[in-house]
Design a protein around this motif. Structure first.
Motif, PDB file in Angstrom:
ATOM      1  N   LYS A 138      43.186  -1.887  -4.707  1.00 17.52           N
ATOM      2  CA  LYS A 138      43.693  -3.006  -4.907  1.00 17.52           C
ATOM      3  C   LYS A 138      43.127  -3.508  -5.910  1.00 17.52           C
ATOM      4  O   LYS A 138      41.992  -3.684  -6.095  1.00 17.52           O
ATOM      5  CB  LYS A 138      43.621  -3.920  -3.591  1.00 17.52           C
ATOM      6  N   PRO A 139      44.049  -4.363  -6.881  1.00 17.36           N
ATOM      7  CA  PRO A 139      43.559  -5.143  -8.108  1.00 17.36           C
ATOM      8  C   PRO A 139      42.594  -6.346  -7.484  1.00 17.36           C
ATOM      9  O   PRO A 139      42.628  -6.847  -6.431  1.00 17.36           O
ATOM     10  CB  PRO A 139      44.528  -5.608  -8.548  1.00 17.36           C
ATOM     11  N   GLU A 170      49.371  -3.226  -9.688  1.00 25.07           N
ATOM     12  CA  GLU A 170      50.455  -3.846  -8.677  1.00 25.07           C
ATOM     13  C   GLU A 170      51.434  -4.718  -9.783  1.00 25.07           C
ATOM     14  O   GLU A 170      52.193  -5.400  -9.350  1.00 25.07           O
ATOM     15  CB  GLU A 170      49.950  -4.909  -7.540  1.00 25.07           C
ATOM     16  N   GLY A 171      51.200  -4.428 -10.927  1.00 25.69           N
ATOM     17  CA  GLY A 171      52.433  -4.995 -11.924  1.00 25.69           C
ATOM     18  C   GLY A 171      51.908  -6.369 -12.429  1.00 25.69           C
ATOM     19  O   GLY A 171      52.732  -7.182 -12.995  1.00 25.69           O
ATOM     20  N   SER A 202      48.330  -0.218 -16.749  1.00 27.79           N
ATOM     21  CA  SER A 202      49.455   0.390 -17.714  1.00 27.79           C
ATOM     22  C   SER A 202      49.630  -0.349 -18.847  1.00 27.79           C
ATOM     23  O   SER A 202      49.560  -1.605 -18.659  1.00 27.79           O
ATOM     24  CB  SER A 202      50.783   0.303 -16.734  1.00 27.79           C
ATOM     25  N   LEU A 203      49.563   0.086 -20.111  1.00 30.26           N
ATOM     26  CA  LEU A 203      49.877  -0.471 -21.352  1.00 30.26           C
ATOM     27  C   LEU A 203      51.308  -0.367 -21.619  1.00 30.26           C
ATOM     28  O   LEU A 203      51.718   0.927 -21.639  1.00 30.26           O
ATOM     29  CB  LEU A 203      49.159   0.160 -22.495  1.00 30.26           C
ATOM     30  N   ILE A 242      50.303   4.848 -18.346  1.00 32.82           N
ATOM     31  CA  ILE A 242      49.469   4.532 -17.183  1.00 32.82           C
ATOM     32  C   ILE A 242      47.810   5.226 -17.248  1.00 32.82           C
ATOM     33  O   ILE A 242      48.017   6.401 -17.592  1.00 32.82           O
ATOM     34  CB  ILE A 242      50.089   5.111 -15.759  1.00 32.82           C
ATOM     35  N   PHE A 243      46.906   4.435 -17.106  1.00 34.95           N
ATOM     36  CA  PHE A 243      45.511   5.198 -17.046  1.00 34.95           C
ATOM     37  C   PHE A 243      44.553   4.200 -16.388  1.00 34.95           C
ATOM     38  O   PHE A 243      44.857   3.447 -15.871  1.00 34.95           O
ATOM     39  CB  PHE A 243      45.267   4.818 -18.644  1.00 34.95           C
TER      40      PHE A 243
END
Length: 246
Positions: A138-139, A170-171, A202-203, A242-243
């Motif tokens: 979780k962030p 989670e965007g 994600s970039l 995604i990384f």
């Protein structure tokens, strides 16, 4: 003649309905299954979590019933140290519902981790399909360790069409830009970036016209000397990578 045909149709309908009822009765075998085929859970950094899974049976028994569980190792991507699946689940007497808990830990997590589990065969019982628990770290608003790098652009003739976002797992938007549009005629830019070690992101690079970056245009994201994302050419409206910062 019409009366004979009508009588025949009525009799045929009754037989067909009875046949359907018989088939339906025969198809209601003893079975047990999970409440869903897909579940999701998040784990706080450096912590643990649990996920309750409900199991249903179509019949009720006067005694407890125990069903064995197993991990589908061929389709499970999560590290074996990041999950604990109990050996069995019990549906109590006079009930058609049981529950068990899967224990999760922040151990060697990737950006997305799948645990595929199933009910083992039981004599006289039809088991439902396997289920998948997808879990991730979780962030958090705080970082144990921050690492820095750069997001580098080489533009085509239309730099004003380009923008970017870095999102957490989670965007949620972590970084976005530019603060004001890049200017047509700009050839390149370097943007400082600081992210959390071990986290997944994600970039997303956007092109408002929808034709990406024409040659020699390109972009790259490099953190602490490692390139995690790059792109060029006609990627349409956006390019997403995604990384995990390692």
């Amino acid at each position: 003649m019409k009366k004979i045909i009508n009588i025949f149709l009525i009799l045929f309908s009754v037989v067909l309905f009875q046949s359907c009822e018989d088939d339906q009765f025969e198809s209601t075998l003893d079975y047990v299954t999970f409440s869903n085929t897909e579940y999701q859970s998040a784990i706080d950094p450096g912590s643990t979590a649990s996920k309750d899974i409900i199991v249903y049976s179509n019949n009720i028994s006067s005694s407890d019933r125990v069903f064995n569980l197993s991990v589908d190792l061929d389709n499970t991507s999560g590290d074996s140290g990041s999950y604990t699946l109990p050996e069995s689940v019990t549906i109590p007497a006079n009930s058609n519902e049981g529950v068990f808990s899967i224990q999760l830990a922040d151990v060697n997590l990737d950006c997305s981790n799948d645990l595929v589990f199933m009910l083992l065969p039981s004599e006289g019982i039809t088991n439902g399909n396997s289920s998948t628990l997808t879990y991730y770290q979780k962030p958090s608003s705080s970082c144990v360790s921050e690492v820095s790098g750069t997001l580098d652009f080489i533009f085509d003739d239309f730099a004003s069409e380009i923008s970017y976002e870095i999102l957490d797992v989670e965007g949620n938007v972590v970084i976005s830009g530019p603060d004001s549009s890049f200017s047509d005629g700009d050839t390149s830019t370097t943007i400082p970036v600081t992210l959390c070690l071990g986290r997944c992101y994600s970039l997303v690079v956007y092109d408002s016209f929808g034709d990406g970056l024409a040659d020699p245009g390109e972009f790259s994201l490099t953190i602490d000397g490692t390139e995690y994302a790059s792109g060029s050419g006609d990627f349409g409206d956006s390019d997403s990578s995604i990384f995990q910062v390692l």
